[in-house]
Motif scaffolding. Structure first.
Motif, PDB file in Angstrom:
ATOM      1  N   SER A   1      37.603 -14.000 -14.412  1.00 20.62           N
ATOM      2  CA  SER A   1      37.514 -12.599 -14.828  1.00 20.62           C
ATOM      3  C   SER A   1      38.663 -11.785 -14.255  1.00 20.62           C
ATOM      4  O   SER A   1      39.223 -10.921 -14.930  1.00 20.62           O
ATOM      5  CB  SER A   1      36.188 -11.987 -14.384  1.00 20.62           C
ATOM      6  OG  SER A   1      35.117 -12.618 -15.027  1.00 20.62           O
ATOM      7  N   GLN A   2      39.022 -12.073 -13.010  1.00 20.80           N
ATOM      8  CA  GLN A   2      40.122 -11.358 -12.366  1.00 20.80           C
ATOM      9  C   GLN A   2      41.458 -11.699 -13.014  1.00 20.80           C
ATOM     10  O   GLN A   2      42.326 -10.837 -13.149  1.00 20.80           O
ATOM     11  CB  GLN A   2      40.186 -11.704 -10.876  1.00 20.80           C
ATOM     12  CG  GLN A   2      39.026 -11.188 -10.079  1.00 20.80           C
ATOM     13  CD  GLN A   2      38.980 -11.761  -8.669  1.00 20.80           C
ATOM     14  OE1 GLN A   2      39.700 -12.695  -8.339  1.00 20.80           O
ATOM     15  NE2 GLN A   2      38.118 -11.188  -7.837  1.00 20.80           N
ATOM     16  N   ARG A   3      41.636 -12.946 -13.400  1.00 16.81           N
ATOM     17  CA  ARG A   3      42.917 -13.407 -13.954  1.00 16.81           C
ATOM     18  C   ARG A   3      43.036 -13.210 -15.458  1.00 16.81           C
ATOM     19  O   ARG A   3      44.107 -12.903 -15.960  1.00 16.81           O
ATOM     20  CB  ARG A   3      43.145 -14.883 -13.627  1.00 16.81           C
ATOM     21  CG  ARG A   3      43.286 -15.146 -12.167  1.00 16.81           C
ATOM     22  CD  ARG A   3      44.575 -14.545 -11.667  1.00 16.81           C
ATOM     23  NE  ARG A   3      44.636 -14.645 -10.222  1.00 16.81           N
ATOM     24  CZ  ARG A   3      45.372 -13.861  -9.478  1.00 16.81           C
ATOM     25  NH1 ARG A   3      46.098 -12.917 -10.012  1.00 16.81           N
ATOM     26  NH2 ARG A   3      45.380 -14.015  -8.182  1.00 16.81           N
ATOM     27  N   CYS A   4      41.942 -13.420 -16.184  1.00 15.83           N
ATOM     28  CA  CYS A   4      42.000 -13.407 -17.647  1.00 15.83           C
ATOM     29  C   CYS A   4      41.349 -12.179 -18.268  1.00 15.83           C
ATOM     30  O   CYS A   4      41.549 -11.912 -19.450  1.00 15.83           O
ATOM     31  CB  CYS A   4      41.322 -14.652 -18.212  1.00 15.83           C
ATOM     32  SG  CYS A   4      42.040 -16.192 -17.624  1.00 15.83           S
TER      33      CYS A   4
ATOM     34  N   THR B   1      33.754 -14.081 -23.855  1.00 11.63           N
ATOM     35  CA  THR B   1      33.970 -14.794 -25.116  1.00 11.63           C
ATOM     36  C   THR B   1      33.856 -16.298 -24.901  1.00 11.63           C
ATOM     37  O   THR B   1      33.240 -16.995 -25.715  1.00 11.63           O
ATOM     38  CB  THR B   1      35.368 -14.441 -25.693  1.00 11.63           C
ATOM     39  OG1 THR B   1      35.434 -13.035 -25.902  1.00 11.63           O
ATOM     40  CG2 THR B   1      35.627 -15.180 -26.990  1.00 11.63           C
ATOM     41  N   ALA B   2      34.414 -16.801 -23.802  1.00 13.36           N
ATOM     42  CA  ALA B   2      34.341 -18.231 -23.512  1.00 13.36           C
ATOM     43  C   ALA B   2      32.903 -18.667 -23.244  1.00 13.36           C
ATOM     44  O   ALA B   2      32.505 -19.762 -23.632  1.00 13.36           O
ATOM     45  CB  ALA B   2      35.221 -18.565 -22.309  1.00 13.36           C
ATOM     46  N   GLN B   3      32.134 -17.809 -22.623  1.00  9.45           N
ATOM     47  CA  GLN B   3      30.744 -18.137 -22.326  1.00  9.45           C
ATOM     48  C   GLN B   3      29.899 -18.204 -23.589  1.00  9.45           C
ATOM     49  O   GLN B   3      28.937 -18.954 -23.659  1.00  9.45           O
ATOM     50  CB  GLN B   3      30.138 -17.131 -21.353  1.00  9.45           C
ATOM     51  CG  GLN B   3      30.643 -17.303 -19.931  1.00  9.45           C
ATOM     52  CD  GLN B   3      30.115 -16.243 -19.002  1.00  9.45           C
ATOM     53  OE1 GLN B   3      30.111 -15.066 -19.333  1.00  9.45           O
ATOM     54  NE2 GLN B   3      29.675 -16.665 -17.830  1.00  9.45           N
TER      55      GLN B   3
ATOM     56  N   SER C   1      31.712 -18.292  -8.576  1.00  8.38           N
ATOM     57  CA  SER C   1      33.006 -17.970  -7.951  1.00  8.38           C
ATOM     58  C   SER C   1      34.157 -18.309  -8.904  1.00  8.38           C
ATOM     59  O   SER C   1      35.157 -17.588  -8.969  1.00  8.38           O
ATOM     60  CB  SER C   1      33.171 -18.686  -6.614  1.00  8.38           C
ATOM     61  OG  SER C   1      33.178 -20.080  -6.780  1.00  8.38           O
ATOM     62  N   PHE C   2      34.013 -19.388  -9.663  1.00  9.24           N
ATOM     63  CA  PHE C   2      35.022 -19.751 -10.662  1.00  9.24           C
ATOM     64  C   PHE C   2      35.107 -18.683 -11.743  1.00  9.24           C
ATOM     65  O   PHE C   2      36.195 -18.244 -12.125  1.00  9.24           O
ATOM     66  CB  PHE C   2      34.692 -21.115 -11.272  1.00  9.24           C
ATOM     67  CG  PHE C   2      35.602 -21.508 -12.404  1.00  9.24           C
ATOM     68  CD1 PHE C   2      36.875 -21.971 -12.158  1.00  9.24           C
ATOM     69  CD2 PHE C   2      35.168 -21.417 -13.725  1.00  9.24           C
ATOM     70  CE1 PHE C   2      37.715 -22.337 -13.206  1.00  9.24           C
ATOM     71  CE2 PHE C   2      35.991 -21.772 -14.768  1.00  9.24           C
ATOM     72  CZ  PHE C   2      37.272 -22.238 -14.513  1.00  9.24           C
ATOM     73  N   LEU C   3      33.958 -18.246 -12.235  1.00 11.14           N
ATOM     74  CA  LEU C   3      33.935 -17.232 -13.293  1.00 11.14           C
ATOM     75  C   LEU C   3      34.468 -15.890 -12.804  1.00 11.14           C
ATOM     76  O   LEU C   3      35.132 -15.173 -13.555  1.00 11.14           O
ATOM     77  CB  LEU C   3      32.519 -17.092 -13.858  1.00 11.14           C
ATOM     78  CG  LEU C   3      32.010 -18.301 -14.637  1.00 11.14           C
ATOM     79  CD1 LEU C   3      30.567 -18.084 -15.063  1.00 11.14           C
ATOM     80  CD2 LEU C   3      32.891 -18.592 -15.833  1.00 11.14           C
ATOM     81  N   THR C   4      34.201 -15.566 -11.542  1.00  7.79           N
ATOM     82  CA  THR C   4      34.744 -14.330 -10.968  1.00  7.79           C
ATOM     83  C   THR C   4      36.260 -14.390 -10.943  1.00  7.79           C
ATOM     84  O   THR C   4      36.937 -13.438 -11.313  1.00  7.79           O
ATOM     85  CB  THR C   4      34.194 -14.107  -9.545  1.00  7.79           C
ATOM     86  OG1 THR C   4      32.777 -13.997  -9.623  1.00  7.79           O
ATOM     87  CG2 THR C   4      34.775 -12.864  -8.917  1.00  7.79           C
ATOM     88  N   ARG C   5      36.792 -15.526 -10.511  1.00  3.02           N
ATOM     89  CA  ARG C   5      38.253 -15.707 -10.477  1.00  3.02           C
ATOM     90  C   ARG C   5      38.831 -15.630 -11.889  1.00  3.02           C
ATOM     91  O   ARG C   5      39.870 -15.012 -12.107  1.00  3.02           O
ATOM     92  CB  ARG C   5      38.579 -17.056  -9.830  1.00  3.02           C
ATOM     93  CG  ARG C   5      40.030 -17.396  -9.767  1.00  3.02           C
ATOM     94  CD  ARG C   5      40.695 -16.716  -8.632  1.00  3.02           C
ATOM     95  NE  ARG C   5      42.045 -17.260  -8.512  1.00  3.02           N
ATOM     96  CZ  ARG C   5      43.012 -16.634  -7.924  1.00  3.02           C
ATOM     97  NH1 ARG C   5      42.788 -15.484  -7.338  1.00  3.02           N
ATOM     98  NH2 ARG C   5      44.198 -17.147  -7.869  1.00  3.02           N
TER      99      ARG C   5
END
Length: 71
Positions: free
Chosen positions: A57-60, A67-69, A51-55
């Motif tokens: 993705s939506q914002r950044c 790239t961060a992963q 859920s954090f990564l989804t958020r």
């Protein structure tokens, strides 16, 4: 009299550089092994939270998250 008071207040005012120069130096934080391990665990936890990564993705943007992963 009021003009003199206003003028005195203006000349007594200090700018931010003067105020900052009077402030104590910040203590440098040195990360020890325990702190580094805690930070790594927190980052791992965040990077495994879908859920954090989804958020993110939506914002950044998806590309920024991918790239961060990889880092």
């Amino acid at each position: 009299m009021e003009a003199e008071t206003a003028e005195t207040a203006e000349t007594d005012a200090r700018d931010f550089a003067e105020i900052g120069a009077d402030m104590p130096d910040e203590e440098e934080i040195v990360f020890d092994g325990k702190m580094k391990a805690a930070e790594a665990a927190a980052l791992t936890s965040l990077m495994n939270d879908s859920s954090f990564l989804t958020r993110c993705s939506q914002r950044c943007g998806v590309e920024a998250v991918e790239t961060a992963q990889q880092a």
